[in-house]
Design a protein around this motif. Sequence first.
Motif, PDB file in Angstrom:
ATOM      1  N   VAL A 184       0.776  -1.264  -0.040  1.00 32.29           N
ATOM      2  CA  VAL A 184       0.124  -0.110   0.086  1.00 32.29           C
ATOM      3  C   VAL A 184       0.942   1.052   0.161  1.00 32.29           C
ATOM      4  O   VAL A 184       0.481   2.263  -0.885  1.00 32.29           O
ATOM      5  CB  VAL A 184      -0.904  -0.154   1.130  1.00 32.29           C
ATOM      6  CG1 VAL A 184      -1.853   1.340   1.428  1.00 32.29           C
ATOM      7  CG2 VAL A 184      -1.851  -1.089   1.029  1.00 32.29           C
ATOM      8  N   GLU A 185       1.973   1.256   0.731  1.00 27.62           N
ATOM      9  CA  GLU A 185       2.928   2.220   1.019  1.00 27.62           C
ATOM     10  C   GLU A 185       3.246   2.725  -0.581  1.00 27.62           C
ATOM     11  O   GLU A 185       3.748   3.933  -0.670  1.00 27.62           O
ATOM     12  CB  GLU A 185       3.694   2.098   1.931  1.00 27.62           C
ATOM     13  CG  GLU A 185       3.420   1.986   3.440  1.00 27.62           C
ATOM     14  CD  GLU A 185       4.543   1.774   4.258  1.00 27.62           C
ATOM     15  OE1 GLU A 185       5.466   1.261   3.975  1.00 27.62           O
ATOM     16  OE2 GLU A 185       4.157   1.689   5.550  1.00 27.62           O
ATOM     17  N   LEU A 186       3.959   1.796  -1.106  1.00 29.44           N
ATOM     18  CA  LEU A 186       4.566   1.695  -2.507  1.00 29.44           C
ATOM     19  C   LEU A 186       3.607   2.211  -3.490  1.00 29.44           C
ATOM     20  O   LEU A 186       4.195   3.038  -4.274  1.00 29.44           O
ATOM     21  CB  LEU A 186       5.091   0.467  -2.753  1.00 29.44           C
ATOM     22  CG  LEU A 186       6.181  -0.066  -2.031  1.00 29.44           C
ATOM     23  CD1 LEU A 186       6.586  -1.379  -2.470  1.00 29.44           C
ATOM     24  CD2 LEU A 186       7.622   0.795  -2.138  1.00 29.44           C
ATOM     25  N   LEU A 187       2.224   1.896  -3.516  1.00 28.03           N
ATOM     26  CA  LEU A 187       1.664   2.321  -4.733  1.00 28.03           C
ATOM     27  C   LEU A 187       0.474   3.378  -4.416  1.00 28.03           C
ATOM     28  O   LEU A 187       0.017   3.978  -5.387  1.00 28.03           O
ATOM     29  CB  LEU A 187       0.827   0.984  -5.091  1.00 28.03           C
ATOM     30  CG  LEU A 187       1.470   0.031  -5.566  1.00 28.03           C
ATOM     31  CD1 LEU A 187       0.723  -1.236  -5.972  1.00 28.03           C
ATOM     32  CD2 LEU A 187       2.582   0.433  -6.629  1.00 28.03           C
ATOM     33  N   LYS A 188       0.339   3.677  -3.097  1.00 29.61           N
ATOM     34  CA  LYS A 188      -0.950   4.749  -2.876  1.00 29.61           C
ATOM     35  C   LYS A 188      -0.375   6.158  -3.435  1.00 29.61           C
ATOM     36  O   LYS A 188       0.695   6.409  -3.311  1.00 29.61           O
ATOM     37  CB  LYS A 188      -0.882   4.884  -1.294  1.00 29.61           C
ATOM     38  CG  LYS A 188      -2.032   5.837  -0.987  1.00 29.61           C
ATOM     39  CD  LYS A 188      -2.218   5.617   0.687  1.00 29.61           C
ATOM     40  CE  LYS A 188      -3.314   6.606   0.887  1.00 29.61           C
ATOM     41  NZ  LYS A 188      -3.555   6.781   2.188  1.00 29.61           N
ATOM     42  N   GLY A 189      -1.308   6.657  -4.226  1.00 25.24           N
ATOM     43  CA  GLY A 189      -1.153   7.950  -4.849  1.00 25.24           C
ATOM     44  C   GLY A 189      -0.575   7.769  -6.085  1.00 25.24           C
ATOM     45  O   GLY A 189      -0.292   8.845  -6.716  1.00 25.24           O
ATOM     46  N   LYS A 190      -0.206   6.687  -6.518  1.00 21.77           N
ATOM     47  CA  LYS A 190       0.283   6.525  -8.024  1.00 21.77           C
ATOM     48  C   LYS A 190      -0.929   6.485  -8.971  1.00 21.77           C
ATOM     49  O   LYS A 190      -2.025   5.888  -8.588  1.00 21.77           O
ATOM     50  CB  LYS A 190       1.357   5.369  -8.238  1.00 21.77           C
ATOM     51  CG  LYS A 190       2.639   5.846  -7.329  1.00 21.77           C
ATOM     52  CD  LYS A 190       3.697   4.681  -7.663  1.00 21.77           C
ATOM     53  CE  LYS A 190       4.996   4.701  -6.842  1.00 21.77           C
ATOM     54  NZ  LYS A 190       5.793   3.816  -7.070  1.00 21.77           N
ATOM     55  N   LYS A 191      -0.517   6.569 -10.258  1.00 22.73           N
ATOM     56  CA  LYS A 191      -1.648   6.403 -11.344  1.00 22.73           C
ATOM     57  C   LYS A 191      -1.362   5.144 -12.039  1.00 22.73           C
ATOM     58  O   LYS A 191      -0.357   4.745 -12.524  1.00 22.73           O
ATOM     59  CB  LYS A 191      -1.466   7.579 -12.226  1.00 22.73           C
ATOM     60  CG  LYS A 191      -2.756   7.617 -13.446  1.00 22.73           C
ATOM     61  CD  LYS A 191      -2.597   8.787 -13.952  1.00 22.73           C
ATOM     62  CE  LYS A 191      -1.531   9.113 -14.821  1.00 22.73           C
ATOM     63  NZ  LYS A 191      -1.584  10.446 -15.741  1.00 22.73           N
ATOM     64  N   ALA A 192      -2.473   4.457 -12.261  1.00 19.28           N
ATOM     65  CA  ALA A 192      -2.621   3.287 -12.989  1.00 19.28           C
ATOM     66  C   ALA A 192      -2.287   3.550 -14.516  1.00 19.28           C
ATOM     67  O   ALA A 192      -2.889   4.446 -14.945  1.00 19.28           O
ATOM     68  CB  ALA A 192      -3.769   2.472 -12.886  1.00 19.28           C
ATOM     69  N   SER A 193      -1.542   2.931 -15.098  1.00 20.04           N
ATOM     70  CA  SER A 193      -1.258   3.179 -16.632  1.00 20.04           C
ATOM     71  C   SER A 193      -1.775   2.300 -17.482  1.00 20.04           C
ATOM     72  O   SER A 193      -1.765   2.439 -18.841  1.00 20.04           O
ATOM     73  CB  SER A 193       0.292   3.207 -16.970  1.00 20.04           C
ATOM     74  OG  SER A 193       0.589   1.946 -16.664  1.00 20.04           O
TER      75      SER A 193
END
Length: 236
Positions: A184-193
């Motif tokens: 969760v920490e690694l991916l939260k706030g990133k955008k799915a491509s």
Amino acid sequence: MGQPIISISDGAEIGKVKSFVINPDKGSVDFLTIEHEDWQVSVKAIPFKKVIGIGEYAVTVESDRAVIDLKEIPVADQLVNKKIRIIAAKVMTRKGELLGEVKEFYVDEDTGCIPGIVLLAGETEEILSSDFIMTYGKDIIIVKEEAPGHFLDSADKLLQKMEAEETEEISAEGGMDVLRTKQVELLKGKKASKDIYTGSGERIIASGMILSEEDIVRAQEAGPGVFVELSMNVEE
């Protein structure tokens, strides 16, 4: 290579990085050899695990006690004599197809492991994960025949893969709760491509979506394959 090596305890330069000593069995940089005008006869080096930091302008070690004479360490001396080089090495598949040559490679600053290489194929640069490398030879690197179908278009994809592997290690050491929290920490706030689907064909993440904790948990619950697919297809 060429960066000064600084002793933290003395605040002094103890030489410059002359070359990397590659361990072909582990796929890692095990030693940094040192260039110093007073050491012309023997080969001096620093074990990669003794490196404190690799900065933009210098490599730091705790003290000059990190320096060893390679002739006194048989295993290290054997690695030097193998003369494994990566940059400018030809890259060939197991079936003999020449893909190009290595322009550069990546190194994990903490472990010395080589996660991937930058391959120059004609005028095009491609990034290949070390998962597809079978042999580091003196002049040639042998890769799996399916390697050309798994080139990455950016270093970010390689970093995401490393992060995913790190979370798997955390899982083995600390259990699933620690793993899920780290994911969760690694991916939260990133955008799915790209759109992400479950094994049954249900779309659970839409391309362009900014990932929330709930989105990531949904991917986790859909299974490891779905989560890996998501982790490999995100951007800042």
